[in-house]
Motif scaffolding. Structure first.
Motif, PDB file in Angstrom:
ATOM      1  N   ASP A   1     -21.220  32.504 -20.748  1.00 25.51           N
ATOM      2  CA  ASP A   1     -20.766  31.365 -19.943  1.00 25.51           C
ATOM      3  C   ASP A   1     -20.150  31.866 -18.636  1.00 25.51           C
ATOM      4  O   ASP A   1     -18.948  31.721 -18.401  1.00 25.51           O
ATOM      5  CB  ASP A   1     -19.746  30.537 -20.732  1.00 25.51           C
ATOM      6  CG  ASP A   1     -19.361  29.255 -20.006  1.00 25.51           C
ATOM      7  OD1 ASP A   1     -20.179  28.766 -19.203  1.00 25.51           O
ATOM      8  OD2 ASP A   1     -18.236  28.758 -20.232  1.00 25.51           O
ATOM      9  N   PRO A   2     -20.960  32.451 -17.765  1.00 22.30           N
ATOM     10  CA  PRO A   2     -20.417  32.993 -16.517  1.00 22.30           C
ATOM     11  C   PRO A   2     -20.053  31.873 -15.543  1.00 22.30           C
ATOM     12  O   PRO A   2     -20.722  30.832 -15.512  1.00 22.30           O
ATOM     13  CB  PRO A   2     -21.572  33.834 -15.972  1.00 22.30           C
ATOM     14  CG  PRO A   2     -22.795  33.158 -16.508  1.00 22.30           C
ATOM     15  CD  PRO A   2     -22.412  32.653 -17.871  1.00 22.30           C
TER      16      PRO A   2
ATOM     17  N   THR B   1     -25.578  38.631 -10.935  1.00 25.32           N
ATOM     18  CA  THR B   1     -26.660  37.722 -10.554  1.00 25.32           C
ATOM     19  C   THR B   1     -26.537  36.372 -11.242  1.00 25.32           C
ATOM     20  O   THR B   1     -26.887  35.341 -10.660  1.00 25.32           O
ATOM     21  CB  THR B   1     -28.027  38.341 -10.885  1.00 25.32           C
ATOM     22  OG1 THR B   1     -28.063  38.713 -12.276  1.00 25.32           O
ATOM     23  CG2 THR B   1     -28.281  39.580 -10.035  1.00 25.32           C
ATOM     24  N   ALA B   2     -26.023  36.352 -12.478  1.00 29.55           N
ATOM     25  CA  ALA B   2     -25.865  35.085 -13.193  1.00 29.55           C
ATOM     26  C   ALA B   2     -24.858  34.182 -12.488  1.00 29.55           C
ATOM     27  O   ALA B   2     -25.063  32.964 -12.375  1.00 29.55           O
ATOM     28  CB  ALA B   2     -25.428  35.342 -14.630  1.00 29.55           C
TER      29      ALA B   2
ATOM     30  N   MET C   1     -28.985  23.111 -11.157  1.00 25.93           N
ATOM     31  CA  MET C   1     -27.736  22.618 -11.726  1.00 25.93           C
ATOM     32  C   MET C   1     -26.915  23.729 -12.372  1.00 25.93           C
ATOM     33  O   MET C   1     -25.701  23.617 -12.503  1.00 25.93           O
ATOM     34  CB  MET C   1     -28.029  21.531 -12.764  1.00 25.93           C
ATOM     35  CG  MET C   1     -28.749  20.320 -12.190  1.00 25.93           C
ATOM     36  SD  MET C   1     -27.845  19.538 -10.822  1.00 25.93           S
ATOM     37  CE  MET C   1     -26.384  18.963 -11.698  1.00 25.93           C
ATOM     38  N   THR C   2     -27.573  24.783 -12.784  1.00 30.14           N
ATOM     39  CA  THR C   2     -26.865  25.899 -13.408  1.00 30.14           C
ATOM     40  C   THR C   2     -27.639  27.181 -13.153  1.00 30.14           C
ATOM     41  O   THR C   2     -28.815  27.150 -12.761  1.00 30.14           O
ATOM     42  CB  THR C   2     -26.693  25.683 -14.924  1.00 30.14           C
ATOM     43  OG1 THR C   2     -25.839  26.704 -15.461  1.00 30.14           O
ATOM     44  CG2 THR C   2     -28.033  25.742 -15.638  1.00 30.14           C
ATOM     45  N   GLY C   3     -26.969  28.306 -13.375  1.00 32.85           N
ATOM     46  CA  GLY C   3     -27.603  29.604 -13.150  1.00 32.85           C
ATOM     47  C   GLY C   3     -27.326  30.559 -14.296  1.00 32.85           C
ATOM     48  O   GLY C   3     -26.314  30.439 -14.994  1.00 32.85           O
TER      49      GLY C   3
ATOM     50  N   PHE D   1     -25.367  38.924 -23.878  1.00 33.60           N
ATOM     51  CA  PHE D   1     -26.350  38.691 -22.829  1.00 33.60           C
ATOM     52  C   PHE D   1     -27.632  38.119 -23.436  1.00 33.60           C
ATOM     53  O   PHE D   1     -27.897  38.286 -24.627  1.00 33.60           O
ATOM     54  CB  PHE D   1     -26.674  39.992 -22.090  1.00 33.60           C
ATOM     55  CG  PHE D   1     -25.542  40.542 -21.274  1.00 33.60           C
ATOM     56  CD1 PHE D   1     -25.391  40.185 -19.945  1.00 33.60           C
ATOM     57  CD2 PHE D   1     -24.619  41.416 -21.837  1.00 33.60           C
ATOM     58  CE1 PHE D   1     -24.348  40.695 -19.186  1.00 33.60           C
ATOM     59  CE2 PHE D   1     -23.575  41.930 -21.088  1.00 33.60           C
ATOM     60  CZ  PHE D   1     -23.436  41.563 -19.753  1.00 33.60           C
ATOM     61  N   THR D   2     -28.422  37.474 -22.609  1.00 37.02           N
ATOM     62  CA  THR D   2     -29.722  36.981 -23.055  1.00 37.02           C
ATOM     63  C   THR D   2     -30.742  38.094 -22.885  1.00 37.02           C
ATOM     64  O   THR D   2     -31.092  38.459 -21.759  1.00 37.02           O
ATOM     65  CB  THR D   2     -30.156  35.745 -22.253  1.00 37.02           C
ATOM     66  OG1 THR D   2     -29.176  34.714 -22.411  1.00 37.02           O
ATOM     67  CG2 THR D   2     -31.502  35.233 -22.745  1.00 37.02           C
TER      68      THR D   2
END
Length: 282
Positions: free
Chosen positions: A109-110, A163-164, A179-181, A199-200
């Motif tokens: 949840d960055p 980057t996130a 809307m989100t990154g 992390f994903t």
């Protein structure tokens, strides 16, 4: 031998080739030609034909990872529900840099930070994609496998966080609604390791479902065609090597390079006379 023949047939099946666009096939052909034409330094021990063979094999191994990256990127970009491109330089703001280094950011949840003129550095990312269905902007890093050195793992974690936090604002800066990154790491032939906990991380088993795109079949087809073309080139390189490693040829080759005969070097020492050496008088 049976295994080799079956793999060769699989490499050129119409079903596999049907998955490949002319661009991907041209990319594979170019990789094989590039490996064949790569400059190599001659080895003073090996004949020229053997040096060419070794150089080609080393170059092909390095190009495999680049091929996987290119095929994944092109396949995502071709999907109708994605707007995707490869950024020349992805800007990392000083604030994102500080937070990534702090160790206090939850990778699941960055925070979403704005782009501004306070840039700490620019980095290279493999792909940037915006899902037009969910309006999610994703910074994508692609690796061949998850077997990464310590320094590479640390740098990857840092870049994934940075980057996130900036993905949403980067998409908006380029005129695309988001809307989100987030960020993802694709280790295509790898595993989800503890080094990237939270992390994903995607592998060949999960990447298709995540993006909603049939990526794995295209990569496998491209690598099958790649292997087929590599084997064709290897056969061309092996033919001149027939007999090159025979005893007579190798001895002549070594003598030509001033290395002498290995048989002479292996000859036993002359027999000792049996008399003990006399000690000099003190």
């Amino acid at each position: 031998m049976t295994k080799t023949r079956s793999r060769r047939k699989a490499a050129i099946t119409p079903a596999a080739n049907a998955l490949l666009s002319p661009q991907i096939m041209a990319m594979v052909d170019s990789a094989v030609v590039g490996a064949s034409e790569a400059a190599f330094g001659g080895d003073p021990v090996l004949p020229e034909e053997v040096s060419s063979f070794v150089s080609f094999c080393a170059s092909i191994q390095k190009r495999d990872g680049g091929l996987i990256e290119a095929v994944i990127s092109d396949t995502i970009a071709a999907a109708p529900h994605f707007t995707a491109w490869k950024p020349d330089a992805y800007p990392i703001t000083r604030r994102a840099e500080e937070l990534a280094r702090s160790g206090e950011i939850d990778p699941e949840d960055p925070p979403q930070l704005p782009q501004n003129k306070s840039i700490a550095r620019h980095i290279r990312i493999d792909q940037f994609a915006v899902d037009l269905r969910t309006l999610t902007a994703t910074a994508i890093e692609i690796k061949r496998s998850s077997y990464l050195g310590k320094a590479i793992r640390e740098a990857a974690r840092h870049d994934l966080l940075s980057t996130a936090m900036l993905a949403r604002s980067y998409a908006r800066k380029n005129g695309i609604k988001a809307m989100t990154g987030c960020s993802v790491l694709i280790c295509f032939y790898g595993d989800v390791t503890p080094d990237f906990q939270g992390f994903t991380v995607l592998t060949r088993e999960t990447v298709d479902d995540y993006f909603g795109v049939a990526i794995t079949p295209v990569v496998e087809a491209a690598r099958a065609y790649f292997s087929h073309r590599v084997r064709q080139r290897l056969e061309e390189l092996v033919t001149p090597m027939t007999g090159i490693l025979s005893d007579a040829t190798m001895l002549a080759c070594m003598e030509e390079r001033g290395l002498g005969s290995p048989l002479e070097e292996m000859a036993p020492p002359p027999p000792r006379s049996g008399r003990r050496p006399r000690l000099a008088a003190v």
